[in-house]
Write an enzyme that holds these catalytic residues in place. Sequence first.
Site, PDB file in Angstrom:
ATOM      1  N   LYS A  38      -7.237   3.495  39.832  1.00  0.00           N
ATOM      2  CA  LYS A  38      -5.854   3.038  39.996  1.00  0.00           C
ATOM      3  C   LYS A  38      -5.810   1.576  40.411  1.00  0.00           C
ATOM      4  O   LYS A  38      -4.928   0.824  39.995  1.00  0.00           O
ATOM      5  CB  LYS A  38      -5.133   3.919  41.038  1.00  0.00           C
ATOM      6  CG  LYS A  38      -4.778   5.318  40.529  1.00  0.00           C
ATOM      7  CD  LYS A  38      -3.568   5.269  39.605  1.00  0.00           C
ATOM      8  CE  LYS A  38      -3.058   6.601  39.115  1.00  0.00           C
ATOM      9  NZ  LYS A  38      -3.940   7.470  38.414  1.00  0.00           N
ATOM     10  N   LYS A  86      -9.421  10.943  28.406  1.00  0.00           N
ATOM     11  CA  LYS A  86      -8.598  12.150  28.447  1.00  0.00           C
ATOM     12  C   LYS A  86      -7.140  11.864  28.072  1.00  0.00           C
ATOM     13  O   LYS A  86      -6.696  10.724  28.093  1.00  0.00           O
ATOM     14  CB  LYS A  86      -8.685  12.802  29.820  1.00  0.00           C
ATOM     15  CG  LYS A  86      -7.976  12.088  30.930  1.00  0.00           C
ATOM     16  CD  LYS A  86      -7.834  13.014  32.138  1.00  0.00           C
ATOM     17  CE  LYS A  86      -6.716  12.540  33.047  1.00  0.00           C
ATOM     18  NZ  LYS A  86      -6.264  13.506  34.021  1.00  0.00           N
ATOM     19  N   LYS A 136      -0.681  10.198  30.249  1.00  0.00           N
ATOM     20  CA  LYS A 136       0.656   9.657  30.080  1.00  0.00           C
ATOM     21  C   LYS A 136       0.640   8.142  29.934  1.00  0.00           C
ATOM     22  O   LYS A 136       1.477   7.561  29.270  1.00  0.00           O
ATOM     23  CB  LYS A 136       1.464  10.061  31.329  1.00  0.00           C
ATOM     24  CG  LYS A 136       2.956  10.082  31.169  1.00  0.00           C
ATOM     25  CD  LYS A 136       3.386  11.023  30.079  1.00  0.00           C
ATOM     26  CE  LYS A 136       4.852  10.979  29.812  1.00  0.00           C
ATOM     27  NZ  LYS A 136       5.603  11.959  30.573  1.00  0.00           N
TER      28      LYS A 136
END
Length: 484
Positions: free
Chosen positions: A269, A349, A352
């Site tokens: 992140k 993967k 979103k």
Amino acid sequence: MKNKIQLIEDKLKKSGIKYNLIPLPESLPLDIPSHVMFYKITFSQATATILYKTDKGIVAIQRRADTKFNLEKLKQAIGVKQLEFASESDLRELGTKNGLVPLFGLQVKYFIDKKVLEQGKIYGSSGDGLFGLAIQAKDLPKVNNGQIIDVTERPILGKKRVYSGVRATGRLHLGNYLGAVKGMLALQDDYDCTFSVVDLHAMTTPYDPKTLKDSIRSVILDFLSAGLDPEKCRLEIQSQVPQHTELSFLLATLYPLAPLEDLPTFKDKKAQYPKNVNTALLYYPILMAADVLLYKGELVPVGIDQEPHMEVMRECARKFNQVYGDTFPEPYRFKTMGEYVPSLTGAGKMSKTVEGSFINLNDDFETIKRKLAKVPTDAGTTGGDVPKIGGVATLFVLLALFNRDDMHKKYKQDYMDGKIRYGELKAFLSERIYDELKPIQEKRKYFEEHPKIVDEILKMGNEKCLKIAEETMKEVKEKMGLSI
Ligand code: TRP
């Protein structure tokens, strides 16, 4: 293979009982939850044969998947002093695996826990994953000449607590659905479940306050449309149960800083949003630990990428128990077949935040088809093993996840033979995916048109959750020396 099935069928026929032999798709993992989902049954209808090594040789014990043995009771009931799970090599020597079906030909002492016989129809699977068997529970002793014992500790299901949360980032995609929601659906019938829209977690990365409310509502609607049933589980919105943040602060007093900075999720992140590395982002796993521990959760259906967070959660529980006395269970991840759904781009993967990587739950047939058409493939003529990474691997994973028959096997064979036709595979897969999403989309429409019902559901969930949360906090505060 045929012979083994034949052998078992002969035996069943001879004993004159009714049975159903169910071929299992090759892609089905060997664990019980996957089978429960595949058969569309409850855990109380699933049985497992466990082989134990004892001082009197190997014994087989039949138990219901929703029960747990009391090992002392078990030793007494079968008259042994020592008891441990049969090891891989023990099983190999016997030429079998754990699982109901192989037992029909196996010469070992056989015991059936009483709870199994309380059921009507029960299901078991062959340890090799090739087929399953459904029979009436009362017929089981007839076939196997089993001795009935009563060794269950307590029914763990209906009591075992489950918690899971989905970040409020708008509509769910297929990865969320397969990785988390399907696990929740499988558990809600038998466990004590709380499922949450974790809105506070969604605020740790850049978000729009104008649309957050809609995103929260949207996840709730997707939960309900996918089949989470407010009669069976508690639904909550994390920020409306303030004890989450309260407990997280208290847990933070126990947890060192350094390991949080080293977590791969934090580092990812940080790299993704270098201008938004806020304190809450670092604190994310502690809040997640508090989410689950607030309800004394034991099982957490989430994707495999959450494993580092699960470790932090267990450490928090362990540390608290050490310092303040036994309070929290150490929660474990509930694995599902969809724990890792690969991206449509063929790299990483389904996510979103990665354009072109995902299928939305509300995508219509044409959109799904269009998205699948873009999945990169090869010429299809090389043959050999199906690749483990890349677009082709993605297609095969999805095929396995939406498998209802042996089409997965067929396409795998086609690939190996170097004659796979991706156009056909993609069209087939699009249909399969849409088949599953269509009823969810229809239900979603219903809930969108009946907002009052949704409000009512949320109110009910919130009340139930607050009650449990207050109880836990009372205990925690007392133990930590806070006046209450
Ligand atoms: N971190 C989880 C995810 O991104 C979401 C989450 C927050 C969660 N709290 C939780 C999941 C508690 C399970 C239990 O998927």
